[in-house]
Scaffold this active site. Structure first.
Site, PDB file in Angstrom:
ATOM      1  N   GLY A  29     -63.501 -27.661  47.785  1.00 31.63           N
ATOM      2  CA  GLY A  29     -64.597 -28.629  47.687  1.00 31.63           C
ATOM      3  C   GLY A  29     -64.314 -29.846  48.535  1.00 31.63           C
ATOM      4  O   GLY A  29     -63.227 -29.978  49.118  1.00 31.63           O
ATOM      5  N   ASP A  83     -57.159 -30.377  42.560  1.00 32.81           N
ATOM      6  CA  ASP A  83     -58.483 -29.772  42.736  1.00 32.81           C
ATOM      7  C   ASP A  83     -59.551 -30.781  42.309  1.00 32.81           C
ATOM      8  O   ASP A  83     -59.246 -31.792  41.666  1.00 32.81           O
ATOM      9  CB  ASP A  83     -58.564 -28.484  41.880  1.00 32.81           C
ATOM     10  N   GLY A  84     -60.780 -30.498  42.657  1.00 34.25           N
ATOM     11  CA  GLY A  84     -61.902 -31.349  42.265  1.00 34.25           C
ATOM     12  C   GLY A  84     -62.584 -30.792  41.025  1.00 34.25           C
ATOM     13  O   GLY A  84     -62.134 -29.830  40.411  1.00 34.25           O
ATOM     14  N   ALA A  85     -63.708 -31.407  40.658  1.00 27.86           N
ATOM     15  CA  ALA A  85     -64.509 -30.921  39.519  1.00 27.86           C
ATOM     16  C   ALA A  85     -65.947 -31.362  39.736  1.00 27.86           C
ATOM     17  O   ALA A  85     -66.209 -32.329  40.461  1.00 27.86           O
ATOM     18  CB  ALA A  85     -63.978 -31.491  38.209  1.00 27.86           C
ATOM     19  N   ASP A  86     -66.853 -30.644  39.094  1.00 23.48           N
ATOM     20  CA  ASP A  86     -68.261 -31.048  39.148  1.00 23.48           C
ATOM     21  C   ASP A  86     -68.575 -32.047  38.044  1.00 23.48           C
ATOM     22  O   ASP A  86     -69.427 -32.924  38.227  1.00 23.48           O
ATOM     23  CB  ASP A  86     -69.157 -29.809  39.048  1.00 23.48           C
ATOM     24  N   LYS A  96     -66.455 -26.599  36.712  1.00 22.67           N
ATOM     25  CA  LYS A  96     -66.095 -26.386  38.102  1.00 22.67           C
ATOM     26  C   LYS A  96     -66.879 -25.194  38.646  1.00 22.67           C
ATOM     27  O   LYS A  96     -67.502 -24.464  37.898  1.00 22.67           O
ATOM     28  CB  LYS A  96     -64.589 -26.099  38.241  1.00 22.67           C
ATOM     29  N   GLU A 105     -59.861 -20.599  41.436  1.00 21.38           N
ATOM     30  CA  GLU A 105     -59.409 -21.908  40.931  1.00 21.38           C
ATOM     31  C   GLU A 105     -58.858 -21.772  39.522  1.00 21.38           C
ATOM     32  O   GLU A 105     -57.844 -22.390  39.175  1.00 21.38           O
ATOM     33  CB  GLU A 105     -60.574 -22.905  40.936  1.00 21.38           C
ATOM     34  N   LYS A 123     -68.485 -38.040  38.722  1.00 18.05           N
ATOM     35  CA  LYS A 123     -68.140 -36.805  38.000  1.00 18.05           C
ATOM     36  C   LYS A 123     -67.829 -37.045  36.518  1.00 18.05           C
ATOM     37  O   LYS A 123     -67.673 -36.085  35.759  1.00 18.05           O
ATOM     38  CB  LYS A 123     -66.926 -36.133  38.652  1.00 18.05           C
TER      39      LYS A 123
END
Ligand code: 5RP
Length: 226
Positions: A29, A83-86, A96, A105, A123
């Protein structure tokens, strides 16, 4: 401060957790890409580490930056994943998979010693569900699964890539569902995973150890307490 500046600030703070010799999970992402570029700078300075990408897209970026890559089956451990996240909520639960990489992931997160999520302020939510929850589904079963989810009021949408169904790195489909009205998310997760053909969901309920969220000039570090 723009979201990109916030993402970059969170990424810089996360990369400080990396130590020489570590095996590092590389998220997917736009936010995770900031971290991969920071890791690339470390490698360029002579820092020794290995990356395990969570998607083909992140692998391609990492290779361009000359980050040494390991496959999951050749790594004896994963020390840190960034890592990212929604979305994330006050209980460090995540949605995610907005970028379609939820399955890899989740596998990498499950096998990681310390999972760090990086995010801009948008987020952070008080409860999960404004963002559609992605489900990775086997193509063979997807239309039956869609009917089951429609009957359950979850409004599934097949994710598209122009006029074709979006395909994950594992060759699966994604159904995005609406869980805004669901109060017991872990029960929903159990029920979804019992439907044959749903490979996994974008709910990451207990894997996160640290969330680094940047808001304006401030970088907040939220740690899970045992
Ligand atoms: C990809 C993901 C991403 O981490 C998530 O979609 C956030 O992406 P971005 O940082 O671009 O907002 O789960 O599958």
């Amino acid at each position: 401060m723009s979201n990109d500046l916030e993402k970059a600030a969170a990424a810089r703070a996360a990369v400080e957790y990396i130590e020489e010799g570590m095996i590092v999970g590389l998220g997917t992402g736009s936010t995770a890409a900031f971290a991969i570029r920071e890791i690339g700078k470390l490698v360029a300075e002579g820092f020794e580490l290995f990356g395990i990408p969570t998607s083909l897209r992140s692998e391609s970026l990492a290779r361009k930056l000359h980050i040494p890559i390991l496959s999951l089956d050749s790594a004896e451990r994963i020390d840190i994943t960034i890592d990212g996240a929604d979305e994330f909520d006050p209980y460090m639960q995540l949605i995610k998979g907005g970028g379609g990489a939820l399955l890899r992931e989740k596998i990498i997160a499950y096998n990681t010693e310390k999972n760090i999520i990086i995010a801009d302020h948008s987020k952070k939510v008080s409860r999960l569900g404004a963002f559609p929850l992605p489900l990775e589904t086997i193509p063979f079963a997807t239309s039956q699964i869609k009917t089951i989810l429609e009957d359950a009021g979850l409004k599934p949408e097949l994710r598209m890539d122009d006029d074709q169904a979006f395909l994950t790195d594992e060759g699966n489909y994604i159904l995005d569902i609406n869980i805004g009205h669901v109060s017991n998310i872990s029960m929903l997760e159990d029920e979804l995973l019992h439907i044959p053909g749903i490979v996994d969901t974008g709910l990451f309920l207990s894997t996160t150890d640290i969330i680094i969220v940047s808001s304006g000039e401030e970088v907040e570090i939220i740690e899970r307490h045992p």
